[in-house]
Each structure stands twice: as C-alpha cells, then as structure tokens.
Enzyme design. Structure first.
Site: not given
Length: 340
Positions: A15, A17, A19, A172, A199, A202, A279
């Site tokens: 996991h 990301h 960006d 998202g 996801h 959260e 993450d």
C-alpha cells in the site's frame, strides 16, 4: 534493536501511493520540468507536501496532494515519479512493492488514461533494471468521481496487465461515498479479471468494510474501523481477507484518534492477516523502517512477527505464484539470520 537493524530486514509493501511518496529531489525535478516555482528551502518544501499536525480527518490529509497534482501531467513526469518511489524503496531493502495511483489525476492536460499508466509502468520497469526490487502497479478509481469515468479508465488500461499492471483499487472520499453506493462499479471492476484491493475503514465506518467483505474483496487498505468490532473481525478472518495496515497515516487522519485506538493488538490476538505499509512516504513523512520501529515501540512487535507479516504480504500480493515463491525464499534467507 536499533533502527539500523530494522533497516536491514527485507520488506514487502502493498500500500504505497505514487503521488504521496515522492522524494524532495524528485519533486524539484518535476517542478522544473513543469516550470512551476517552488520554495528553495527543503524545510519550506517539505511543509507543502507533508500533512500538518492539525489535520483532523482524511479530507484534511488528502488536501496535501493538491500541490503534487500539477507536477504529474506528462509521461516524462510520471515515469520519473515511479522510478523515484522504487529507488526509495530499494534503499530500505524492500524486495517487492505495489505502487498505486489514480490516472484521472494526471489527465488534466492531454494525457489519456492509457498513456498515464504506460508512463508509470515505464518508470517502474526502468527502476527494476537498476535496483533489486520487483515493482508492480495498481490503478485506483476515486470513490467521489463519476462511476462512468472510473469504468472507462479501468476498461482502457486493463490491457496493460502484461506489462506490470496487476490490480485495481478504490480510494478517496470514503465518508461521503460509502461502499454500498459503489456495488455496481465494484462488480464491473471484478469482472475485468484483475484482483481488487479496496480502501475501507478510515472514517470510523465499519459498514464499509462489512459491505466489502460481502462483495468478495480479499484485500483492504487500512480497516482501522474494525476497532472494537469483534464480530466483524471474525467475519474478516473467515473471509480470508488481508489488511494493509498504515499506522502513521491512520494517526494523522484520525482514523485512529490515538495509539490505543489503533487495532493492531486486537488483530494480532485474533490472528488476522496483517501487512505493514507506509501509505504515503512523503505526505506522512515516513518509510517502512520508521514504521517497523514504531510497531516495536508501541506494541513490542518482534522480528518473528515482521517475518510473518511479510509472508502475509507476499501471499496476498497480486504478482505471479512463481514470483511469490522467489520472494518467500528471499525473505526466509534474510530472516533466518536474525531469528537463528
């Protein structure tokens, strides 16, 4: 054990990301390529790309990505970014990493979804030639986006599965776009033939996890909302699902309001399959070595535990069975040194 020894342990990350994990050096290169002015001071730049201490929730956390978005609008930029993330991972002995990104965030100018994914795969494949890491790609749809857009992107890029695309994800705004509203697009995605991670949990929303289990999803990012949900933990285990745990970011998004709410101990005692992840290395100002040190500090996690968590990660990964066997062998050889 010192951080240096945590560093030497071989690691697997599921996991991460794209960006949210760019080095400051790469950000400076990307800004120059895009002719975007950024602070000359590393401290000032880091403040722009790292979550603030007063972040109250996931939405606050996600605002940090706005700075990076304009930097990732060309094929060259996306390739450089992907290379950079693998380079960082290699420096801390990661042997397998699944990098994920949402193509729509790099389609503000002229790129198609296919071009964005192809560019990221180019960067991953170049990095694999230079570093001893297997890197694979997950493509994200955004929960808050048009379902038609997400479906079109997924259908367009699935043909790149022969080049290193191994799965899909939904990320998202979870609070306003629950799993129950995504049932149709999830099923459509599953029908494309690649595995799906998701996801969920959260935003103190266990129902999003429960609904995902019912839809047959076998990997979940975060699942922090399983805290104090013993029956749902049992259902998660019974479904043979795997959790992609992200300690630092969960504290920053207040998915866990404090360390006592982070469900590691509950999961551990129940025998739930856990994996350890960053993450977002840059947004959360972390890496896997730091995460291992925190688990040891807060929960007295042992080398033997880390070995089992990495085994879980390899077995739950979306790579081939042949590569899984190779990775398990590398992992065993490394951990035997520390466990003997």
């Amino acid at each position: 054990m010192t951080n240096n020894k945590w560093h030497h342990l071989k690691k697997v990350e599921l996991h991460c990301h794209l960006d949210g994990s760019l080095s400051l050096e790469a950000i400076r290169q990307l800004a120059a390529m895009a002719s975007i002015a950024i602070p000359s001071s590393d401290d000032a730049l880091r403040r722009l790309v790292t979550v603030t201490k007063d972040s109250n929730n996931l939405i606050d956390y996600l605002k940090t990505f706005d700075f990076i978005r304009p930097l990732l609008q060309t094929k060259e930029a996306l390739s450089l970014a992907a290379y950079d993330v693998v380079k960082q991972a290699a420096k801390e002995n990661v042997i397998y990493i699944e990098v994920r990104f949402a193509p729509e965030l790099s389609m503000d100018q002229t790129l198609s979804a296919l071009e964005t994914v192809d560019a990221v795969l180019d960067g991953l494949n170049r990095a694999m030639k230079d570093y001893d890491v297997i890197a694979r790609l997950l493509v994200c749809g955004l929960k808050q986006s048009s379902k038609t857009l997400t479906e079109d992107i997924f259908k367009e890029v699935v043909r790149l599965s022969t080049k290193g695309l191994v799965g899909f994800d939904f990320a998202g705004n979870e609070a306003d776009f629950p799993t129950s509203e995504l049932k149709d697009i999830i099923k459509t995605t599953q029908d494309l033939g690649l595995p799906l991670t998701f996801h969920a949990g959260e935003c103190h929303c266990p129902n999003n996890i429960s609904y995902g289990i019912d839809l047959g999803i076998k990997r979940f990012g975060h699942v922090t909302a399983l805290y104090q949900q013993p029956e749902l933990i049992k259902a998660f285990i019974a479904s043979d699902a795997t959790a992609e745990m992200c300690l630092t970011s969960n504290l920053q998004t207040k998915a866990a309001r404090n360390i006592a709410e982070f469900p590691y101990q509950l999961f551990y005692e129940a025998g739930l399959k856990m994996t350890i992840n960053t993450d977002n290395r840059t947004v959360s100002n972390t890496n896997l070595t730091k995460e291992y040190a925190l688990y040891h500090q807060y929960f007295n996690t042992t080398i033997s535990d880390f070995y089992h968590f990495n085994q879980h990660a390899i077995l739950a990964s979306f790579t081939t069975n042949k590569e899984k066997a190779h990775l398990l062998k590398l992992l065993k050889e490394n951990y035997e040194v520390y466990l003997s």
